[in-house]
Scaffold this active site. Structure first.
Site, PDB file in Angstrom:
ATOM      1  N   TYR A  15       0.829  -1.217   0.000  1.00  0.00           N
ATOM      2  CA  TYR A  15       0.000   0.000   0.000  1.00  0.00           C
ATOM      3  C   TYR A  15       0.859   1.261   0.000  1.00  0.00           C
ATOM      4  CZ  TYR A  15      -2.827  -3.803   1.871  1.00  0.00           C
ATOM      5  OH  TYR A  15      -3.427  -5.007   2.080  1.00  0.00           O
ATOM      6  N   TYR A 140     -12.819  -6.839   5.739  1.00  0.00           N
ATOM      7  CA  TYR A 140     -11.583  -6.966   4.961  1.00  0.00           C
ATOM      8  C   TYR A 140     -11.333  -8.444   4.703  1.00  0.00           C
ATOM      9  CZ  TYR A 140      -6.878  -7.074   3.298  1.00  0.00           C
ATOM     10  OH  TYR A 140      -5.783  -7.315   2.510  1.00  0.00           O
ATOM     11  N   ASP A 240     -14.205 -16.155   7.637  1.00  0.00           N
ATOM     12  CA  ASP A 240     -12.819 -15.798   7.318  1.00  0.00           C
ATOM     13  C   ASP A 240     -12.067 -15.610   8.632  1.00  0.00           C
ATOM     14  OD1 ASP A 240     -10.417 -14.668   6.661  1.00  0.00           O
ATOM     15  OD2 ASP A 240     -11.233 -13.182   5.264  1.00  0.00           O
ATOM     16  N   LYS A 269      -2.407 -16.390   7.804  1.00  0.00           N
ATOM     17  CA  LYS A 269      -1.583 -15.663   8.774  1.00  0.00           C
ATOM     18  C   LYS A 269      -0.864 -16.557   9.792  1.00  0.00           C
ATOM     19  CE  LYS A 269      -3.180 -11.043   8.133  1.00  0.00           C
ATOM     20  NZ  LYS A 269      -4.428 -10.761   7.422  1.00  0.00           N
TER      21      LYS A 269
HETATM   22  C1  LIG Z   1      -4.888 -10.672   6.041  1.00  0.00           C
HETATM   23  C2  LIG Z   1      -6.260 -11.111   5.753  1.00  0.00           C
HETATM   24  C3  LIG Z   1      -6.616 -11.635   4.499  1.00  0.00           C
HETATM   25  C4  LIG Z   1      -5.630 -11.723   3.349  1.00  0.00           C
HETATM   26  O1  LIG Z   1      -4.574 -12.571   3.619  1.00  0.00           O
HETATM   27  P1  LIG Z   1      -3.209 -12.411   2.741  1.00  0.00           P
HETATM   28  O2  LIG Z   1      -2.359 -13.533   3.226  1.00  0.00           O
HETATM   29  O3  LIG Z   1      -2.674 -11.063   3.091  1.00  0.00           O
HETATM   30  O4  LIG Z   1      -3.583 -12.524   1.325  1.00  0.00           O
HETATM   31  C5  LIG Z   1      -7.922 -12.056   4.321  1.00  0.00           C
HETATM   32  N1  LIG Z   1      -8.830 -11.972   5.310  1.00  0.00           N
HETATM   33  C6  LIG Z   1      -8.524 -11.486   6.530  1.00  0.00           C
HETATM   34  C7  LIG Z   1      -9.571 -11.444   7.587  1.00  0.00           C
HETATM   35  C8  LIG Z   1      -7.237 -11.011   6.790  1.00  0.00           C
HETATM   36  O5  LIG Z   1      -6.943 -10.487   7.970  1.00  0.00           O
END
Ligand SMILES: *Cc1c(COP(=O)(O)O)cnc(C)c1O
Length: 421
Positions: A15, A140, A240, A269
């Site tokens: 970014y 997000y 997610d 993550k």
């Molecule tokens: C970081 C994140 C993503 C994206 O993961 P990347 O490994 O950066 O592509 C998707 N959803 C959530 C909730 C996140 O925190």
């Protein structure tokens, strides 16, 4: 030429513009919960590298797992071939989540793409042409095309990328706070389901904590209602947990706070303890059976580095380490210390809200123009954080020492107090 000068000239950062608009710190090495800069400045890590380094850096067990695996098999294609690491990791994930079918891919955003594609195929397999998703305001879910399209609409991605993004359906985010009353947002949600259920393939959300879209914590009643509505209308619930997963909210997965099971779960993550890029899309058996037994028959996705053995080995080691450790007690402790220290941020003129859960602590300011100033102050005082906009926050490794965690929060507060407005 100094390598940092090369970086500034040629390398994009997240970014950012090129050259970077903000100062870049040159990192030489990491150890435990510390980042060491080229000039040997020692910073306490208040970010755990974006929720990923849950055991801290350079953990001997994780290092060992990678070193062992690299001599056996660094990588092998997953098309037509299978290997033990992928099976072992998948079994661990299945046992932890209570779901059944695991797709191991490269990054969080990609796992979201795979989740969305899976939902579309599931509906198609049932003879339904449903191509829309329901998502929350402030959500997000990542930076790739499909993932971006279910991120909050008001954020810059929708405005910057315009009609490149597919259009989906958004609903009011759940009310603020773990103990909040979600009557109003639930009413909105019911209306969206009633009106759009014939076109919606899945409802995607970040359970309990909306991360990068505002670090918003919300009540579990909303998740229970979401589960109920998804089941009623045969819409897939996609949780997610790329950020919240692996203990960050005090439960192994945030869905456990609400005692619900999603149809599809995305993890990333913390999956490899912050070592390798890997994510997972895990679904119920019902979802994978429906697709596999239909005319479509296959889940059409298959990255080159799918189920990379190095990433599998360190993910297995990380999960085993987590299970063996007293992570629940550690995260409870961290939560207590955050609550205790963040109390001192309440009542400061610039502070709008203070909140925390598990290994996450957040101070929200009334104004978004101090992020850089606050970061600079913290770095000068030995703490690495990366605020965005109004949000001054920290997510720590579960192995952090109490005094280091206290110093992170105290330095954040001092930085806010030092602002001359
Ligand atoms: C970081 C994140 C993503 C994206 O993961 P990347 O490994 O950066 O592509 C998707 N959803 C959530 C909730 C996140 O925190």
């Amino acid at each position: 030429m100094n390598w940092l000068d090369i970086d500034k000239k040629h390398v994009w950062h997240p970014y950012n513009s090129l050259p970077s608009k903000t100062k870049l710190l040159a990192v030489k090495r990491t150890d435990k919960t510390f980042i060491f800069l080229e000039d040997e400045t020692k910073l306490i890590d208040g970010m755990s590298s974006w929720w990923s380094a849950i055991h801290g850096y350079n953990h001997p067990k994780l290092n060992e797992a990678l070193k062992k695996q690299v001599d056996i098999m660094p990588h092998v294609m997953f098309g037509g071939l299978a290997h033990e690491g992928a099976a072992k990791l998948s079994k661990l994930l299945v046992d932890l989540t209570g779901l059944n079918s695991v797709f191991l891919c490269d990054s969080g955003s990609v796992s979201v793409e795979v989740a969305l594609k899976t939902a579309i195929l599931y509906q198609k397999a049932k003879g339904k042409e449903k191509y829309k998703f329901l998502a929350l305001n402030n959500a997000y879910h990542g930076d790739t095309l499909g993932a971006m399209s279910v991120c909050d609409q008001k954020n810059s991605m929708h405005s910057i990328y315009g009609s490149y993004l597919p259009q989906h359906i958004f609903t009011q985010e759940p009310e603020f706070g773990f103990d909040s009353d979600c009557t109003s947002s639930i009413k909105h949600l019911e209306e969206k389901f009633k009106k759009h259920h014939e076109e919606i393939a899945g409802f995607i959300l970040e359970p309990v904590v909306q991360g990068a879209g505002g670090m918003r914590i919300y009540n579990t009643s909303y998740l229970q209602k979401a589960r109920e509505l998804c089941s009623k209308y045969d819409i897939l619930l996609i949780a997610d947990e790329i950020a919240t997963g692996f203990g960050h909210t005090g439960k192994m997965f945030a869905c456990e706070h609400a005692n619900i099971k999603p149809d599809i779960l995305t993890l990333g993550k913390g999956l490899t303890g912050g070592y390798m890029t890997m994510a997972a899309m895990i679904s119920s058996k019902e979802v994978s059976d429906t697709i596999s037994n239909s005319k479509i028959g296959v889940l059409m996705h298959g990255p080159t580095f799918m189920a990379n053995p190095l990433a599998c080995s360190v993910a297995i080691a990380s999960i085993e380490l987590l299970i063996e450790s007293s992570w629940e007690k550690r995260v409870q402790n961290i939560e207590k210390i955050f609550s205790d220290e963040l109390e001192n941020a309440k009542g400061i003129e610039l502070v709008k809200d203070v909140r925390n859960i598990g290994a996450i602590g957040v101070i929200e300011l009334k104004d978004d123009s101090y992020a850089q100033e606050i970061q600079d102050y913290c770095v000068k005082n030995g703490v690495w954080i990366r605020p965005f906009g109004k949000l001054i926050y920290s997510i720590v490794a579960y192995t952090i020492e109490e005094e280091d965690l206290r110093k992170i929060v105290r330095t954040m507060i001092k930085a806010i107090k030092a602002i001359k407005s």
